[in-house]
Every structure is written in C-alpha cells, then in structure tokens.
Design an enzyme around this catalytic site. Sequence first.
Site, mmCIF file in Angstrom:
data_model
loop_
_atom_site.group_PDB
_atom_site.id
_atom_site.type_symbol
_atom_site.label_atom_id
_atom_site.label_comp_id
_atom_site.label_asym_id
_atom_site.label_seq_id
_atom_site.Cartn_x
_atom_site.Cartn_y
_atom_site.Cartn_z
ATOM 1 C CG HIS A 83 13.023 -0.913 -8.052
ATOM 2 N ND1 HIS A 83 13.198 -0.027 -6.786
ATOM 3 C CD2 HIS A 83 12.891 -0.942 -9.403
ATOM 4 C CE1 HIS A 83 13.045 0.892 -8.226
ATOM 5 N NE2 HIS A 83 13.182 0.342 -8.671
ATOM 6 C CG ASP A 164 20.738 7.063 -6.960
ATOM 7 O OD1 ASP A 164 21.524 7.159 -7.557
ATOM 8 O OD2 ASP A 164 20.016 7.508 -6.221
ATOM 9 C CE LYS A 190 18.028 5.447 -5.694
ATOM 10 N NZ LYS A 190 17.113 6.105 -6.888
HETATM 11 N N1 URA Z 1 14.959 5.814 -10.699
HETATM 12 C C1 URA Z 1 16.517 5.629 -10.045
HETATM 13 O O1 URA Z 1 15.903 5.884 -8.977
HETATM 14 N N2 URA Z 1 16.984 5.995 -10.661
HETATM 15 C C2 URA Z 1 17.631 6.229 -12.369
HETATM 16 O O2 URA Z 1 18.050 6.409 -12.872
HETATM 17 C C3 URA Z 1 16.133 6.518 -13.031
HETATM 18 C C4 URA Z 1 15.391 5.833 -11.894
#
Ligand code: URA
Length: 429
Positions: A83, A164, A190
């Site tokens: 990621h 989220d 995630k």
């Molecule tokens: N990317 C995300 O998925 N969440 C955040 O809080 C900041 C960047």
Amino acid sequence: MHSAVEVIRAKRDGGELSDSQIDWVVAAFTRGEVADEQMSALAMAIVWRGMTRRETARWTAAMIASGQRLDFRDLPRPTVDKHSTGGVGDKITLPLAPLVAACGAAVPQLSGRGLGHTGGTLDKLEAIAGWQADIPVARMREILTDPAAGAVVCAAGADLAPADKRLYALRDVTGTVESIPLIASSIMSKKIAEGTAALVLDVKVGRGAFLKELSQARELATAMVELGTDAGVRTVALLTAMDTPLGCTAGNALEVAESLDVLSGGGPADVVELTLTLAREMLAQAGIDGIDPADALADGRAMDHWRAMISAQGGDPDAQLPCARHAETLRAPATGVLTRLDAMDIGVAAWRLGAGRARQGDPVQLGAGIEMHLKPGDSVTAGQPLLTLHTDTAEVLPAVLESLGSAFTIGAADTEAPAQPLVLGRITA
Ligand code: URA
C-alpha cells in the site's frame, strides 16, 4: 449502553476510550444511530487528543467488524500486498503486482481512485480498454489461484470496512483527516479486511506527499506497522522520497505506458529501483527466498503475468492506450542543470489538465497528464523540451503552462544537483 455525547465528552476531556465505548460508537455510526455531526465532533476530539495504541487497535478492529473480512488463507500461495500513501507519478503497483506474482506470491490488492493531486491505481488501469475494477470476491479468488495471473487489483466492495468509508467522507469535509491514529486505522482497516497475510507499506514523504516531514511519516508508518502486527498481518514500512515525481509521467494512460516500459525491461531508473526494492520486501514478508525479482522483470515473466492479470479482469493488453486531444510542450528557458522538479506542482498541474478529480465520483480524462523529459540532475539546453502537457480541454492549457513556470529550477551548468536517496527509512515491528 453508551451515548454519543458521553463518548465525545470523554475524548474531548482527554480521556482514554474503553473497548466497549469504541465498539459501540463505531457500530452505532455504521447503523446510522450516531449522527454525522456527532461523529465529526468525536473525530475532531481525536485530532486534538489523539488515541493510544490500544484505542487505535480497537478502533481499527471495530471498523473491520463493520463489514466483511476476506480470507485467503486457503490459497496455495502466500498472499502479500503493498500500500502506498500516495504520490505524484506513483504507478509502482502496475509493474509490482504482476512481478511479485511471477515470483510465486499471490497479490490481492483492493485499491482506490484518485482524489486531488495524486492519482489512483484504478483510474490508471481503467485506461486499458475493457478492464473492470469491480469484480466479485469469488472471481478474485479464481484469479489469485490461477498460476498464470496470481495478482488482482480491484475496487473494494461496499461491504469492506463501511464504517471507514462513511467516516473518511466526513473527515474530508470537516478538517479532521490530519490525525495519525485516524489515518493509520483508516488505511489499515481496509488492508487487514482485504485478507492479505503480509503487507509492505510505502509511506511517501516530501513536497508531493500528503506528509511533508520525515518525523510525521515515521510516526504514521510506526502506527500502521503496529496495527498490522497486532492484527496478525506481517507488516513492514518503507519511507520513500516524494519531492520530485516518480518516473517521467503523471496521468493515467501515460503511467500505464511507462509501466509497460518497466515490464519490458526498460523504464525510468527510479521506477525500476522502487519496484524492485518493494518486490524484495514483499517476497521476504511472504517467506519466498532465493528468487531475484530483477530476473523476472528482465526475462519477461512479469510481463506474462501482467497480460494474464489484465485479461482476467476483461482488459485487452494489446489495445492502444487513449491519447488526449491536445498537447503542448514547455521548453527550458535557460541552459544549465535541472536541479528541482516539484512533485506537488506537477501533481496539481496534471490534475488541472484533467487527469484527476476534485470530487469523488467525477470523471477523469484517461489521456491527460504530463510527460517529463528531464529529471533533476540532467543537463539542459535552452529551448529543449522540458514538459509535455496532454489534455482534452485545450482551454486550460495557458493557465496550467503559466503555473508550471515555478515548478522547476535550472542551475548553472556546473551545479551539482544533490542526489536524494529514494528510500529514507524502514520501519519494522
Ligand atoms: N487514506 C485513507 O484511506 N485514509 C486516510 O485517513 C488517509 C488516507
């Protein structure tokens, strides 16, 4: 039984939330029983007061529990993902996923679309005719199991950490994105829910990154490595430089073309270096040793996996990539050495040319973006092409060209451009 006001007050006054308060507030928010304004107030209290490692881990677990958690433990090959926190010209996933699959791992990657000055991997792949970002989990599993492909890059389904999704949208409009525990838990909920057994994080630092200071990036990386490790995902983070764009392109189809150069054994040195560095980290996390990813890049195995992976998601790997309708070249105003090419300025310019979106759901221009003909450290002669701008909307060209006047510096011919290393640090549990 808790109430939203009780939880908000507790955090506002600097208290540590209990497991049951966290579980309740995240679940009640997901069910719509905690109102957006209450969750926004709690997010603001967290921005100011922070969360402990225990609170952050519990918050992350509650967000994972708000939806489906994928499980790929029964696959015949070890799973590992990467990621990136986002940078300009960061197309590394495109060559990296098939490369790591070619070396024997399975790469399940749920990815996002771009917002603002950094591009999104799904937008880039959508430049390939026929390619589908939305695929069911059963199909994801088939592609991961297929020894010819072994890598999937697709959109996260609506049921993956839905808490989220709602919270991130609220944070975006309430000035509450900038909190290490909230960012770390958002990203890691995630990634953990995605079901990968191992994870390599590429935390970008610098002008074109969302974190500008090494100390902030180190703090975020440490929080994410702790969350992954606590959740049983083998996690390591690299801190990598993002003062200048990665590679020589920023923009969807342009970045796919550059990734194909890398998969063909060529491509810009920085993109190749970061791809190989991350591939080595991923293979180590997956427990695969004795394989040099450089060989799989050089002998075409990574390209074979790319073709299989693109075809498996409906894409035509031989289709011509889209080109923007208009192009304009910015030429060097002086002779000397290019000492600076600013990632933020280039990212914003590519976005204004149409490569990115201002709001979630807006369309992007697949052919739009910027080609960079020179990198910092290169010698330059006045009049030589420096940047080529591509767009379907010619009317934006004059303003974007003007804005790029301050995006670079040309020093005297004998200037030594300071060589900045790409990898600035490594964080392990
Ligand atoms: N990317 C995300 O998925 N969440 C955040 O809080 C900041 C960047």
